[in-house]
Design a protein around this motif. Sequence first.
Motif, PDB file in Angstrom:
ATOM      1  N   THR A  78      39.113  35.165  33.369  1.00  0.00           N
ATOM      2  CA  THR A  78      39.592  35.530  34.692  1.00  0.00           C
ATOM      3  C   THR A  78      41.081  35.829  34.586  1.00  0.00           C
ATOM      4  O   THR A  78      41.844  35.045  34.022  1.00  0.00           O
ATOM      5  N   MET A  79      41.475  36.982  35.123  1.00  0.00           N
ATOM      6  CA  MET A  79      42.863  37.421  35.053  1.00  0.00           C
ATOM      7  C   MET A  79      43.354  37.778  36.447  1.00  0.00           C
ATOM      8  O   MET A  79      42.563  37.837  37.393  1.00  0.00           O
ATOM      9  N   GLN A  80      44.647  38.010  36.554  1.00  0.00           N
ATOM     10  CA  GLN A  80      45.250  38.515  37.784  1.00  0.00           C
ATOM     11  C   GLN A  80      46.066  39.751  37.454  1.00  0.00           C
ATOM     12  O   GLN A  80      46.773  39.777  36.436  1.00  0.00           O
ATOM     13  N   ASP A  81      45.966  40.764  38.323  1.00  0.00           N
ATOM     14  CA  ASP A  81      46.818  41.937  38.153  1.00  0.00           C
ATOM     15  C   ASP A  81      48.227  41.581  38.632  1.00  0.00           C
ATOM     16  O   ASP A  81      48.459  40.461  39.108  1.00  0.00           O
ATOM     17  N   PRO A  82      49.202  42.465  38.495  1.00  0.00           N
ATOM     18  CA  PRO A  82      50.572  42.122  38.905  1.00  0.00           C
ATOM     19  C   PRO A  82      50.719  41.728  40.376  1.00  0.00           C
ATOM     20  O   PRO A  82      51.672  41.041  40.733  1.00  0.00           O
ATOM     21  N   ASP A  83      49.775  42.127  41.239  1.00  0.00           N
ATOM     22  CA  ASP A  83      49.815  41.740  42.654  1.00  0.00           C
ATOM     23  C   ASP A  83      49.095  40.425  42.922  1.00  0.00           C
ATOM     24  O   ASP A  83      49.039  39.955  44.057  1.00  0.00           O
ATOM     25  N   GLY A  84      48.497  39.817  41.884  1.00  0.00           N
ATOM     26  CA  GLY A  84      47.787  38.554  42.053  1.00  0.00           C
ATOM     27  C   GLY A  84      46.304  38.702  42.353  1.00  0.00           C
ATOM     28  O   GLY A  84      45.628  37.710  42.612  1.00  0.00           O
ATOM     29  N   ASN A  85      45.774  39.928  42.325  1.00  0.00           N
ATOM     30  CA  ASN A  85      44.344  40.137  42.547  1.00  0.00           C
ATOM     31  C   ASN A  85      43.554  39.731  41.307  1.00  0.00           C
ATOM     32  O   ASN A  85      43.874  40.164  40.197  1.00  0.00           O
ATOM     33  N   GLU A  86      42.528  38.908  41.507  1.00  0.00           N
ATOM     34  CA  GLU A  86      41.720  38.464  40.383  1.00  0.00           C
ATOM     35  C   GLU A  86      40.780  39.571  39.901  1.00  0.00           C
ATOM     36  O   GLU A  86      40.305  40.379  40.684  1.00  0.00           O
ATOM     37  N   PHE A  87      40.545  39.557  38.599  1.00  0.00           N
ATOM     38  CA  PHE A  87      39.512  40.387  37.969  1.00  0.00           C
ATOM     39  C   PHE A  87      39.088  39.679  36.713  1.00  0.00           C
ATOM     40  O   PHE A  87      39.758  38.741  36.253  1.00  0.00           O
ATOM     41  N   CYS A  88      37.964  40.068  36.147  1.00  0.00           N
ATOM     42  CA  CYS A  88      37.451  39.411  34.944  1.00  0.00           C
ATOM     43  C   CYS A  88      37.279  40.423  33.816  1.00  0.00           C
ATOM     44  O   CYS A  88      36.902  41.567  34.040  1.00  0.00           O
ATOM     45  N   VAL A  89      37.530  39.944  32.608  1.00  0.00           N
ATOM     46  CA  VAL A  89      37.191  40.686  31.400  1.00  0.00           C
ATOM     47  C   VAL A  89      36.009  39.966  30.784  1.00  0.00           C
ATOM     48  O   VAL A  89      36.093  38.776  30.458  1.00  0.00           O
ATOM     49  N   MET A  90      34.903  40.679  30.674  1.00  0.00           N
ATOM     50  CA  MET A  90      33.676  40.090  30.148  1.00  0.00           C
ATOM     51  C   MET A  90      33.746  40.006  28.639  1.00  0.00           C
ATOM     52  O   MET A  90      34.235  40.923  27.971  1.00  0.00           O
ATOM     53  N   ARG A  91      33.268  38.894  28.080  1.00  0.00           N
ATOM     54  CA  ARG A  91      33.295  38.711  26.625  1.00  0.00           C
ATOM     55  C   ARG A  91      32.187  39.462  25.898  1.00  0.00           C
ATOM     56  O   ARG A  91      32.307  39.726  24.729  1.00  0.00           O
ATOM     57  N   SER A  92      31.099  39.775  26.598  1.00  0.00           N
ATOM     58  CA  SER A  92      29.995  40.442  25.889  1.00  0.00           C
ATOM     59  C   SER A  92      29.907  41.906  26.242  1.00  0.00           C
ATOM     60  O   SER A  92      30.399  42.349  27.239  1.00  0.00           O
ATOM     61  N   THR A 121      34.597  46.191  24.301  1.00  0.00           N
ATOM     62  CA  THR A 121      33.970  45.787  23.043  1.00  0.00           C
ATOM     63  C   THR A 121      34.754  44.668  22.347  1.00  0.00           C
ATOM     64  O   THR A 121      34.221  44.001  21.475  1.00  0.00           O
ATOM     65  N   ASP A 122      36.017  44.461  22.748  1.00  0.00           N
ATOM     66  CA  ASP A 122      36.847  43.425  22.128  1.00  0.00           C
ATOM     67  C   ASP A 122      37.668  42.751  23.222  1.00  0.00           C
ATOM     68  O   ASP A 122      38.777  43.185  23.558  1.00  0.00           O
ATOM     69  N   ALA A 123      37.117  41.682  23.791  1.00  0.00           N
ATOM     70  CA  ALA A 123      37.749  41.013  24.931  1.00  0.00           C
ATOM     71  C   ALA A 123      39.145  40.493  24.585  1.00  0.00           C
ATOM     72  O   ALA A 123      40.069  40.622  25.382  1.00  0.00           O
ATOM     73  N   ALA A 124      39.307  39.907  23.420  1.00  0.00           N
ATOM     74  CA  ALA A 124      40.613  39.339  23.056  1.00  0.00           C
ATOM     75  C   ALA A 124      41.682  40.431  23.002  1.00  0.00           C
ATOM     76  O   ALA A 124      42.786  40.256  23.536  1.00  0.00           O
ATOM     77  N   ALA A 125      41.367  41.537  22.372  1.00  0.00           N
ATOM     78  CA  ALA A 125      42.333  42.635  22.293  1.00  0.00           C
ATOM     79  C   ALA A 125      42.604  43.226  23.681  1.00  0.00           C
ATOM     80  O   ALA A 125      43.747  43.566  24.003  1.00  0.00           O
ATOM     81  N   GLU A 126      41.579  43.320  24.517  1.00  0.00           N
ATOM     82  CA  GLU A 126      41.755  43.873  25.855  1.00  0.00           C
ATOM     83  C   GLU A 126      42.615  42.966  26.718  1.00  0.00           C
ATOM     84  O   GLU A 126      43.490  43.432  27.451  1.00  0.00           O
ATOM     85  N   VAL A 127      42.410  41.657  26.630  1.00  0.00           N
ATOM     86  CA  VAL A 127      43.234  40.710  27.387  1.00  0.00           C
ATOM     87  C   VAL A 127      44.691  40.836  26.957  1.00  0.00           C
ATOM     88  O   VAL A 127      45.597  40.868  27.796  1.00  0.00           O
ATOM     89  N   LYS A 128      44.924  40.950  25.678  1.00  0.00           N
ATOM     90  CA  LYS A 128      46.288  41.107  25.170  1.00  0.00           C
ATOM     91  C   LYS A 128      46.915  42.393  25.711  1.00  0.00           C
ATOM     92  O   LYS A 128      48.066  42.403  26.149  1.00  0.00           O
TER      93      LYS A 128
END
Length: 128
Positions: free
Chosen positions: A114-128, A89-96
């Motif tokens: 688009t983010m990477q976990d500590p192993d470098g695997n990509e994942f996305c946090v949706m804004r909506s 529900t809050d992408a900015a807070a979740e990314v932080k």
Amino acid sequence: MASIKDIVFDSPHPASSARFWAQALDDYEIAPYDEEELTRLRSVGINDPEDDPTVLLVGTDGRLPRIFFQLVPENKRAKNRIHLDLSTTDAAAEVKRLCALGATVQAEREDWITMQDPDGNEFCVMRS
């Protein structure tokens, strides 16, 4: 017909990867190590679950898919061909929050980050 049982991540250290994703995702936890599993690990020379080459995350309500982390010797070499999209529900807070757990921001788009976990695997946090 088939259904998804497990999503599998290759990892240089499955226990660390599982801890990150257990904290990142709601309603998932590392599968408990019962005496039978600890005995199985000891039988193959593993005395500490931290060194387990296969760590499983399970839904706290038993739902599927499970998320499985397996030890591989090689490092990640290219962009993921598949990735997870996370809703919030809050992408900015979740990314932080995810960055505090060890993730990094790779790129920001209008509808997702688009983010990477500590192993470098990509994942996305949706804004909506």
